[in-house]
Scaffold this motif. Structure first.
Motif, PDB file in Angstrom:
ATOM      1  N   VAL A 118       0.968  -1.057  -0.008  1.00 56.47           N
ATOM      2  CA  VAL A 118       0.071  -0.055   0.167  1.00 56.47           C
ATOM      3  C   VAL A 118       0.796   1.323   0.123  1.00 56.47           C
ATOM      4  O   VAL A 118       1.552   1.341   0.577  1.00 56.47           O
ATOM      5  N   GLU A 119       0.564   2.355  -1.006  1.00 57.86           N
ATOM      6  CA  GLU A 119       1.189   3.304  -1.098  1.00 57.86           C
ATOM      7  C   GLU A 119       0.400   4.737  -0.634  1.00 57.86           C
ATOM      8  O   GLU A 119      -0.420   5.069  -1.205  1.00 57.86           O
ATOM      9  N   VAL A 120       1.087   5.402   0.293  1.00 58.40           N
ATOM     10  CA  VAL A 120      -0.439   6.394   0.589  1.00 58.40           C
ATOM     11  C   VAL A 120       0.761   8.150   0.620  1.00 58.40           C
ATOM     12  O   VAL A 120       2.046   7.904   1.369  1.00 58.40           O
ATOM     13  N   GLY A 121       0.098   8.740   0.430  1.00 55.55           N
ATOM     14  CA  GLY A 121       0.456   9.776  -0.508  1.00 55.55           C
ATOM     15  C   GLY A 121       0.830  10.845   1.119  1.00 55.55           C
ATOM     16  O   GLY A 121       0.508  10.565   1.923  1.00 55.55           O
ATOM     17  N   THR A 137      -2.966   2.436  -3.974  1.00 58.06           N
ATOM     18  CA  THR A 137      -1.966   3.688  -3.724  1.00 58.06           C
ATOM     19  C   THR A 137      -3.338   5.089  -3.850  1.00 58.06           C
ATOM     20  O   THR A 137      -4.498   4.839  -4.511  1.00 58.06           O
ATOM     21  N   ASP A 153      -7.278   2.256  -6.454  1.00 59.58           N
ATOM     22  CA  ASP A 153      -6.691   4.166  -6.243  1.00 59.58           C
ATOM     23  C   ASP A 153      -7.359   5.484  -6.108  1.00 59.58           C
ATOM     24  O   ASP A 153      -8.677   5.343  -6.877  1.00 59.58           O
TER      25      ASP A 153
END
Length: 223
Positions: A118-121, A137, A153
């Protein structure tokens, strides 16, 4: 250590450059940035949180990266571990095999899980009890509503909610979002944030000072 009286005796008022951990927490093979806070009963496994990000009680991160200034409410779970349901049994005895004295573990399942991070900004707010599924994301400045299940996303500066989560509105117009994004304020150092914190309390003041109409960063303007 000082506390917020209106939030009970265990809510810290002051943090420091070193991560603040409220035991018990479980942190394995993970990295925590400066000015971070992890509340009790949280768990991080092969995960990373950026500077100023906080995790409230019982948050679980598995194979997840959360950028700077992340706001993760209690009971949220990012990257919950999947079971291999294409096998005759989904039970974890088929891969945590040694636990049951049935032979050697199957490491391929753990590698499969790690391949779906999981990519969280930056500056993302994850609401209470939200679940972000593996492989998702989430863009900068997005908001995930309480109890949402995020399977797809999420675009930057978009508010999503529901099961499954769907966009309900934008946090800012596209133009304003692009101007904020152009400043990359989340990379400003601590001293600069202290000098400019007043501008963060009013969107028009912030835009005027640091995000000109043409989208180019105005890094030297005073707040």
């Amino acid at each position: 250590m000082t506390y917020y009286e209106d939030y009970g005796p265990d809510r810290t008022r002051t943090l420091g450059p070193e991560p603040t951990l409220h035991e018990p927490v479980s942190i394995t093979e993970s990295e925590l940035g400066a000015w971070t806070e992890v509340r009790g009963h949280a768990r991080l496994h092969e995960s990373e949180i950026g500077d100023y990000t906080y995790l409230m009680e019982r948050v679980q991160l598995d194979y997840a990266t959360v950028g700077k200034f992340g706001n993760v409410a209690a009971d949220a779970r990012l990257g919950p571990t999947n079971h291999p349901i294409d096998r005759p049994s989904a039970h974890h005895f088929t891969y945590r095999t040694a636990m049951y004295d049935l032979g050697e573990d199957d490491d391929s399942v753990f590698e499969w899980r790690a391949d779906q991070p999981v990519e969280v900004g930056h500056d993302v707010w994850i609401g209470h009890g939200a679940i972000v599924l593996p492989g998702v994301t989430i863009g900068n400045g997005a908001v995930v509503g309480a109890g949402a299940v995020v399977a797809d996303d999420v675009d930057p500066y978009t508010v999503v909610a529901g099961v499954p989560a769907e966009p309900i509105r934008r946090r800012f117009s596209t133009d304003v979002a692009e101007r904020i994004e152009a400043t990359e304020w989340w990379h400003w150092d601590h001293e600069t944030l202290a000098e400019r914190v007043g501008a963060f309390r009013d969107i028009e003041r912030f835009l005027a000072a640091f995000a000109p109409e043409d989208g180019r960063q105005r890094g030297q303007t005073d707040a």
